[in-house]
Design an enzyme around this catalytic site. Sequence first.
Site, PDB file in Angstrom:
ATOM      1  N   ARG A  96      10.397  -0.622  11.284  1.00  0.00           N
ATOM      2  CA  ARG A  96       9.170  -0.304  12.002  1.00  0.00           C
ATOM      3  C   ARG A  96       9.055  -1.244  13.185  1.00  0.00           C
ATOM      4  O   ARG A  96       9.234  -2.446  13.034  1.00  0.00           O
ATOM      5  CB  ARG A  96       7.977  -0.522  11.066  1.00  0.00           C
ATOM      6  CG  ARG A  96       7.471   0.747  10.432  1.00  0.00           C
ATOM      7  CD  ARG A  96       6.450   0.460   9.391  1.00  0.00           C
ATOM      8  NE  ARG A  96       5.248  -0.208   9.900  1.00  0.00           N
ATOM      9  CZ  ARG A  96       4.156  -0.394   9.189  1.00  0.00           C
ATOM     10  NH1 ARG A  96       4.106   0.045   7.937  1.00  0.00           N
ATOM     11  NH2 ARG A  96       3.120  -0.998   9.692  1.00  0.00           N
ATOM     12  N   ARG A 140      -1.983  -8.217  12.907  1.00  0.00           N
ATOM     13  CA  ARG A 140      -2.388  -7.267  11.856  1.00  0.00           C
ATOM     14  C   ARG A 140      -3.086  -7.995  10.706  1.00  0.00           C
ATOM     15  O   ARG A 140      -4.048  -7.495  10.129  1.00  0.00           O
ATOM     16  CB  ARG A 140      -1.174  -6.477  11.352  1.00  0.00           C
ATOM     17  CG  ARG A 140      -0.743  -5.398  12.357  1.00  0.00           C
ATOM     18  CD  ARG A 140       0.728  -5.072  12.262  1.00  0.00           C
ATOM     19  NE  ARG A 140       1.114  -4.563  10.968  1.00  0.00           N
ATOM     20  CZ  ARG A 140       2.350  -4.640  10.468  1.00  0.00           C
ATOM     21  NH1 ARG A 140       3.313  -5.242  11.146  1.00  0.00           N
ATOM     22  NH2 ARG A 140       2.609  -4.130   9.291  1.00  0.00           N
ATOM     23  N   LYS A 163       0.824  -1.227   0.000  1.00  0.00           N
ATOM     24  CA  LYS A 163       0.000   0.000   0.000  1.00  0.00           C
ATOM     25  C   LYS A 163       0.849   1.265   0.000  1.00  0.00           C
ATOM     26  O   LYS A 163       0.596   2.178  -0.771  1.00  0.00           O
ATOM     27  CB  LYS A 163      -0.896   0.061   1.254  1.00  0.00           C
ATOM     28  CG  LYS A 163      -2.061  -0.864   1.276  1.00  0.00           C
ATOM     29  CD  LYS A 163      -3.011  -0.504   2.419  1.00  0.00           C
ATOM     30  CE  LYS A 163      -2.346  -0.484   3.783  1.00  0.00           C
ATOM     31  NZ  LYS A 163      -1.896  -1.792   4.265  1.00  0.00           N
TER      32      LYS A 163
END
Length: 220
Positions: free
Chosen positions: A156, A167, A9
């Site tokens: 991250r 997630r 994304k």
Amino acid sequence: MLGAPGSGKGTWSKFLSDALGLPHISSGDLFRRELAKDSPLGHQLRSYLDEGKLVPDDLTIRLLGQEIIEGTGQQGFILDGFPRTMAQADALDALLLDSGQAIDRVVEIQVSEQVIIGRALSRFVCEGCGQPYNTTTMKPQVEGICDRCGGRIVRRSDDNEQTLKQRLKAYREKTAPLTDYYQRQGKLAVFPNDGPPDRKAQQELLELLGQAEPVNEVAD
Ligand code: ADP
Ligand code: ZN
């Protein structure tokens, strides 16, 4: 842009933002900027992000709503990572209706779960602009430094196996149903993205959006 964690994304939203000259609004980047500020809001967000849980709808809608109203004109924009629940999709429709705008296209990035896990676990991102990198297909020109903004490239904190599982679960349960919602409105375009982000894939994505050519020339 709809897609599981690690589907691409961020990469493809930034490409479209450059190629079409439209602002890029990313919920994940927005939240990570708040975390970095170490504000009370940042602390509140951290508890969700570090566990791979969705930030509650009311808070997400408030923050993204503000960003959309302040950060965009009538030209349009690329929304990345929002909406991610039905309640968010409804809130977005209401917000856009109020400002005389509407969603043109929803891109669902489709990637096999195997590829997702490999990508997320080998991913790095720019602290400044959120541009994703990895050690194989998307290296920066200078190690550790972002090509786009010169920011520092870091890992991250939520790209670990444990959090990633959460997630993916959140994606399957809460976000994947949105594809039906947009399909029924005739707005869904499916973009298969198991391969590298090369020129062929760029062209495919632009064609899905009804854009034969990029407005701006962008590097491979
Ligand atoms: P990814 O898709 O790889 O998980 P994002 O950067 O889009 O990465 O999101 C990172 C985290 O930010 C999510 O795991 C979630 O905690 C939070 N988040 C992002 N967007 C939303 C949203 N629309 N609603 C709720 N939480 C969100
Ligand atoms: Zn950057």
